[in-house]
Design a protein around this motif. Structure first.
Motif, mmCIF file in Angstrom:
data_model
loop_
_atom_site.group_PDB
_atom_site.id
_atom_site.type_symbol
_atom_site.label_atom_id
_atom_site.label_comp_id
_atom_site.label_asym_id
_atom_site.label_seq_id
_atom_site.Cartn_x
_atom_site.Cartn_y
_atom_site.Cartn_z
ATOM 1 N N LEU A 102 32.950 -7.917 3.060
ATOM 2 C CA LEU A 102 31.221 -7.708 3.003
ATOM 3 C C LEU A 102 30.819 -8.046 1.565
ATOM 4 N N PRO A 103 29.443 -8.621 1.549
ATOM 5 C CA PRO A 103 29.066 -8.977 0.051
ATOM 6 C C PRO A 103 28.951 -7.844 -0.772
ATOM 7 N N ASN A 104 28.869 -7.685 -1.995
ATOM 8 C CA ASN A 104 28.564 -6.718 -2.884
ATOM 9 C C ASN A 104 27.501 -5.891 -2.741
ATOM 10 N N SER A 105 26.382 -6.523 -1.760
ATOM 11 C CA SER A 105 25.443 -5.581 -1.629
ATOM 12 C C SER A 105 25.649 -4.063 -0.797
ATOM 13 N N ASN A 145 21.540 -5.234 9.754
ATOM 14 C CA ASN A 145 21.291 -5.815 8.483
ATOM 15 C C ASN A 145 22.123 -7.321 8.400
ATOM 16 N N ASP A 146 21.356 -8.204 7.763
ATOM 17 C CA ASP A 146 22.210 -9.557 7.479
ATOM 18 C C ASP A 146 22.537 -9.428 5.943
ATOM 19 N N TRP A 147 23.608 -9.071 5.685
ATOM 20 C CA TRP A 147 24.192 -9.245 4.291
ATOM 21 C C TRP A 147 24.236 -10.342 3.636
ATOM 22 N N LEU A 148 24.507 -11.340 4.406
ATOM 23 C CA LEU A 148 24.880 -12.742 3.791
ATOM 24 C C LEU A 148 23.531 -13.362 3.466
ATOM 25 N N THR A 204 20.297 -18.464 1.563
ATOM 26 C CA THR A 204 20.548 -19.110 0.274
ATOM 27 C C THR A 204 22.025 -19.415 0.122
ATOM 28 N N LEU A 205 22.542 -18.387 -0.116
ATOM 29 C CA LEU A 205 24.090 -18.388 -0.175
ATOM 30 C C LEU A 205 24.786 -18.956 0.923
ATOM 31 N N ARG A 206 24.558 -18.852 2.153
ATOM 32 C CA ARG A 206 25.098 -19.720 3.223
ATOM 33 C C ARG A 206 25.137 -21.045 3.424
ATOM 34 N N ARG A 207 23.990 -21.615 2.554
ATOM 35 C CA ARG A 207 23.873 -22.914 2.414
ATOM 36 C C ARG A 207 24.622 -23.299 1.366
ATOM 37 N N GLN A 228 32.689 -20.367 -9.298
ATOM 38 C CA GLN A 228 33.448 -19.208 -8.983
ATOM 39 C C GLN A 228 32.571 -17.955 -8.894
ATOM 40 N N HIS A 229 31.437 -18.026 -9.520
ATOM 41 C CA HIS A 229 30.416 -16.933 -9.192
ATOM 42 C C HIS A 229 29.910 -16.929 -7.819
ATOM 43 N N THR A 230 29.713 -18.043 -7.118
ATOM 44 C CA THR A 230 29.231 -18.193 -5.979
ATOM 45 C C THR A 230 30.454 -17.785 -4.915
#
Length: 250
Positions: A32-35, A83-86, A89-92, A129-131
């Motif tokens: 899961l994402p950091n959020s 919730n849509d956690w991703l 913009t990140l998916r793109r 790497q941040h992405t």
């Protein structure tokens, strides 16, 4: 674990199985994402544990732990379902990474390095790497990889009923063979990391200790490995006509 009246002592049972809830939460966090907040997962997991205690009638041994694991994990997923956690913009950005991986592999006949991918994407290595670090929710298969057009929630792309879930699709012989071949092509470090996570069921911190790297670096390697696998596997997934409806807890 029982009161003088012969009833289950819920307080003692909660104390006994609380580590199970945390272990499941730690393992799920890596997907899961950091959020996503760890405490939120644990809170939902405890609800699942209490529900398991209410439903189970055959004692609280090993079989109960197996049953409770399913209920706890399901409760955590239910808590995330709306919730849509991703972010889109990140998916793109992740799709760009997958496309770059496929293109470079085709051009060079080998898996590209991180530096090569960053260059191809017009990004610095740090930004690349941040992405990867932000992409903790990236999975090998999403429902929208094989479903038709239409918006679905994050977990509706990950969890489904038995008739149309990613795990069932991956059991198809051709797709499974493609996935096995893709895993074999992973760089050794990423292959080791995936084995420690999916086979040994270590969490990110434990994998970092084994590999001598930071937890955040393990997260980056995991996201990159998933992107490599998707570049190989997703192109072969069948596309369904129309939008998938519904879905149950997995």
């Amino acid at each position: 674990m029982y009161t003088a009246a012969g009833q289950p002592d819920r307080e003692q049972l909660v104390q006994r199985f609380a580590p199970l809830v945390k272990r499941i939460a730690f393992h799920l966090m890596a997907r899961l994402p950091n959020s996503v907040q760890f405490d939120d997962l644990v809170q939902n997991g405890m609800i699942g544990l209490l529900d398991a205690m209410d439903r189970y009638q055959e004692g609280f041994g090993a079989q109960f732990e197996t049953y409770a694991t399913q209920r706890v994990r399901g409760a955590m997923l239910d808590g995330l379902r709306e919730n849509d956690w991703l972010p889109r913009t990140l998916r793109r950005e992740l799709r760009r990474i997958e496309a770059a991986i496929a293109q470079l592999e085709h051009e060079h006949g080998r898996v590209p390095t991180e530096s090569e991918l960053a260059d191809a994407l017009g990004m610095s290595l740090a930004d690349y790497q941040h992405t990867l670090q932000e992409a903790r929710g990236h999975q090998i298969v999403y429902f929208d990889d094989f479903a038709g057009d239409g918006d679905e929630s994050f977990l509706d792309r990950h969890i489904s009923d038995n008739s149309a879930d990613p795990a069932a699709i991956l059991e198809d012989r051709n797709i499974r063979q493609t996935l096995v071949a893709a895993i074999a092509r992973l760089p050794e470090r990423e292959k080791l990391m995936m084995g420690l996570y999916y086979e040994q069921e270590l969490n990110l911190r434990e994998i970092g200790e084994v590999m001598g790297i930071t937890e955040s670096r393990v997260c980056q390697l995991h996201s990159q490995a998933i992107a490599r696998l998707r570049a190989q596997v997703v192109g072969g997934l069948p596309k369904a006509a129309g939008k998938r409806k519904g879905g149950s807890r997995g």
